[in-house]
Design a protein around this motif. Structure first.
Motif, PDB file in Angstrom:
ATOM      1  N   ASN A 244      48.771  27.664  29.275  1.00 40.14           N
ATOM      2  CA  ASN A 244      48.070  26.827  30.254  1.00 40.14           C
ATOM      3  C   ASN A 244      48.112  25.353  29.851  1.00 40.14           C
ATOM      4  O   ASN A 244      48.379  24.470  30.674  1.00 40.14           O
ATOM      5  N   SER A 245      47.882  25.089  28.575  1.00 43.79           N
ATOM      6  CA  SER A 245      47.916  23.700  28.114  1.00 43.79           C
ATOM      7  C   SER A 245      49.333  23.142  28.162  1.00 43.79           C
ATOM      8  O   SER A 245      49.528  21.972  28.509  1.00 43.79           O
TER       9      SER A 245
ATOM     10  N   LEU B  62      49.707  22.001  31.647  1.00 41.25           N
ATOM     11  CA  LEU B  62      48.944  20.788  31.957  1.00 41.25           C
ATOM     12  C   LEU B  62      49.546  19.555  31.286  1.00 41.25           C
ATOM     13  O   LEU B  62      49.411  18.442  31.794  1.00 41.25           O
TER      14      LEU B  62
ATOM     15  N   THR C  32      48.342  28.662  38.911  1.00 39.35           N
ATOM     16  CA  THR C  32      48.998  27.748  37.964  1.00 39.35           C
ATOM     17  C   THR C  32      50.497  27.662  38.243  1.00 39.35           C
ATOM     18  O   THR C  32      51.171  28.687  38.334  1.00 39.35           O
TER      19      THR C  32
ATOM     20  N   SER D 252      37.492  18.538  29.782  1.00 39.28           N
ATOM     21  CA  SER D 252      38.230  19.174  30.864  1.00 39.28           C
ATOM     22  C   SER D 252      39.342  20.014  30.251  1.00 39.28           C
ATOM     23  O   SER D 252      39.348  20.279  29.055  1.00 39.28           O
ATOM     24  N   ALA D 253      40.289  20.414  31.088  1.00 41.55           N
ATOM     25  CA  ALA D 253      41.206  21.515  30.786  1.00 41.55           C
ATOM     26  C   ALA D 253      41.821  21.578  29.385  1.00 41.55           C
ATOM     27  O   ALA D 253      41.814  22.629  28.758  1.00 41.55           O
TER      28      ALA D 253
ATOM     29  N   PRO E 166      36.552  23.077  25.754  1.00 38.27           N
ATOM     30  CA  PRO E 166      36.419  23.331  27.189  1.00 38.27           C
ATOM     31  C   PRO E 166      35.001  23.796  27.542  1.00 38.27           C
ATOM     32  O   PRO E 166      34.194  24.120  26.675  1.00 38.27           O
TER      33      PRO E 166
ATOM     34  N   HIS F  14      39.809  29.081  36.509  1.00 40.07           N
ATOM     35  CA  HIS F  14      40.680  28.196  35.746  1.00 40.07           C
ATOM     36  C   HIS F  14      40.377  28.471  34.273  1.00 40.07           C
ATOM     37  O   HIS F  14      39.220  28.627  33.882  1.00 40.07           O
TER      38      HIS F  14
ATOM     39  N   ASP G 229      40.149  26.994  31.475  1.00 45.03           N
ATOM     40  CA  ASP G 229      39.224  26.255  30.609  1.00 45.03           C
ATOM     41  C   ASP G 229      37.771  26.653  30.869  1.00 45.03           C
ATOM     42  O   ASP G 229      36.875  26.159  30.188  1.00 45.03           O
TER      43      ASP G 229
ATOM     44  N   HIS H  52      32.733  17.564  31.427  1.00 44.96           N
ATOM     45  CA  HIS H  52      34.093  17.866  31.892  1.00 44.96           C
ATOM     46  C   HIS H  52      34.944  16.594  31.871  1.00 44.96           C
ATOM     47  O   HIS H  52      35.639  16.253  32.830  1.00 44.96           O
TER      48      HIS H  52
END
Lengths: 301, 301
Positions: A75-76, A79, A107, B11-12, B20, B63, B65, B267
């Motif tokens: 996921n990171s 991003l 995603t 955030s993420a 997170p 999501h 995070d 966040h």
């Protein structure tokens, strides 16, 4: 460089600031991540590991302390705009678990993510610079160890001789793979005049979670370095067997029987707040043993 | 005590040692965990939160995070021999994701794990001490905020008067719920002679991830404290809208319009290494604002 950097050395429950299993195998052209417990992405940042070099992630088995950090890392990567391909090598059904989690979050990956599903022991990957195979270990659920063999050009150019004989550059690759050279007049120059045998590639074996099991010896024989778990001290051998884990002396015995050069030990139970005794007990059986300490890189001997 | 302890405020992507999203809502008889990003179980240890008090875990949306740490926490609860029931309140298909991961690891839980699936806005739980409802927020995927209303006995005993009038202990509950007392001679003693109106229960609203959206006002109106995300500074309002997030001034505006007593903001985007500007900008719109700082507990005013 062929080195192993430890990101996590604890067994299932995080404790005493020790993290669940994860290691980075650093090779000249790329890195591999081996297991990916929760928090691995943060450990990668803490120890300044170059994430873009990681081409493959190997997961030994689907106990959470070996893979719960994988979805967060993927996921990171998304991003942060990763571009490089990434391959996950793991038993079933990890692909389904990851794909489901990506789907529900909607995603979109900006890099190619592919999976190699481990079905049985044997050769997994045959890359230019490294060959990877896997073997079953004796654990409560299906679990695999990995053997990483460095692939080197079998022969290196003796550049003095090569220049003396005016061998064209376009023939260098053929020389390295062992061919003789025939010049324009038909004269044959034997390969061993022009090249030198390269040293054997390094071999690292990651023995995952396992009971003491001599069946793995055939796979890890003569490796330069192995990682073998030592969840418990020698006094808890019965508990180790009941829980499909190993002790210090058992790991030492495996290293000794396999004739390896060096042993790394880890996967320490959360019942132990210090690690010294692990080292002492294992070294009584196999002297060239090191504790797998987080943040430390161990060069293959 | 009715307080919110912050475990993660980023955030993420984890950055600058910020984690997170995750928070603990501590009430007199129990605690709730709200969102559970990767590493939450380690943050619970770091900040010495009593895990056995956590009866419910609320997940706002899927999501990563906001929930990647959940499976690891459940797994550790199992390994540590937790006995207390645990309820997960979350949108679909979190139950499937968790159950699949428990199944492949052949994990046997030693406590009851149940799920409440959020289908739409409205009342979620009606417990003795707290009532929980949820509301939709404006985010890229289905996302819910939560309102936690403390339930108090509507009236408290005026113990001096109660003893003076020799009211039997067995009637105390009836007094607290507002009933008059009739003695053996048929004399009625009015309830308001024997009890005092209790202060209103505290209300905390967690507004999850969201764009600026005045439709949430009806749900959070007059709360004692709300948490509202501020992913970006005011200068990035366009990016905030495009990415379904909010800015400092937007969060302040929501707090102001809702007439709440206190605003917590969090966040924070990983692009910001320091947080001071978040506080400054938000306080320009709503003075009683605090940054949600990790490890800090914020009492409801």
């Amino acid at each position: 460089m062929f080195a192993v950097t430890i990101l996590g050395n604890n067994s299932a429950v995080p404790a005493f600031d020790r993290h669940p299993t994860s290691q980075v195998l650093t090779m000249p052209a790329r890195s591999f991540l081996i297991d990916c417990g929760e928090g691995t992405q943060i450990q990668l940042i803490n120890y300044k590991v170059r994430r873009s070099r990681i081409s493959h992630i190997f997961i030994s088995h689907l106990h959470g302390d070996h893979y719960f950090g994988l979805i967060g890392l993927i996921n990171s990567f998304a991003l942060l705009g990763r571009q490089q391909d990434l391959t996950i090598v793991a038993p079933e059904p990890l692909q389904q678990i990851i794909e489901m989690q990506l789907r529900v979050a909607d995603t979109k990956l900006c890099f190619n993510l592919s999976f190699v599903t481990i079905k049985e022991s044997g050769l997994l990957l045959n890359l230019d610079d490294v060959e990877v195979s896997c073997f079953r270990t004796d654990h409560r659920i299906k679990c695999y160890g990995f053997v990483f063999k460095e692939v080197r050009n079998p022969r290196r150019l003796n550049i003095e001789k090569v220049k003396e004989q005016h061998i064209p550059v376009t023939f260098y690759n053929s020389l390295q793979s062992g061919k003789d050279y025939t010049d324009e007049n038909g004269n044959v120059i034997k390969n061993d005049v022009l090249t030198i045998a390269a040293p054997k590639g390094k071999v690292y074996a990651f023995c995952a979670d396992t009971r003491y099991d001599e069946r793995i010896l055939t796979h890890i024989k003569d490796a330069d370095m192995i990682y073998h778990e030592t969840t418990y001290h020698d006094s808890l051998a019965d508990i180790a067997t009941a829980r499909f884990h190993s002790t210090t002396r058992q790991a030492g015995k495996i290293a000794q029987l396999a004739g390896v050069k060096k042993l790394l030990i880890g996967h320490f139970s959360s019942k132990y707040d210090t690690l010294q005794e692990f080292e002492t007990e294992t070294r009584e059986v196999f002297a060239n043993t090191d504790l797998a300490l987080e943040g430390v890189s161990y060069l293959l001997p």
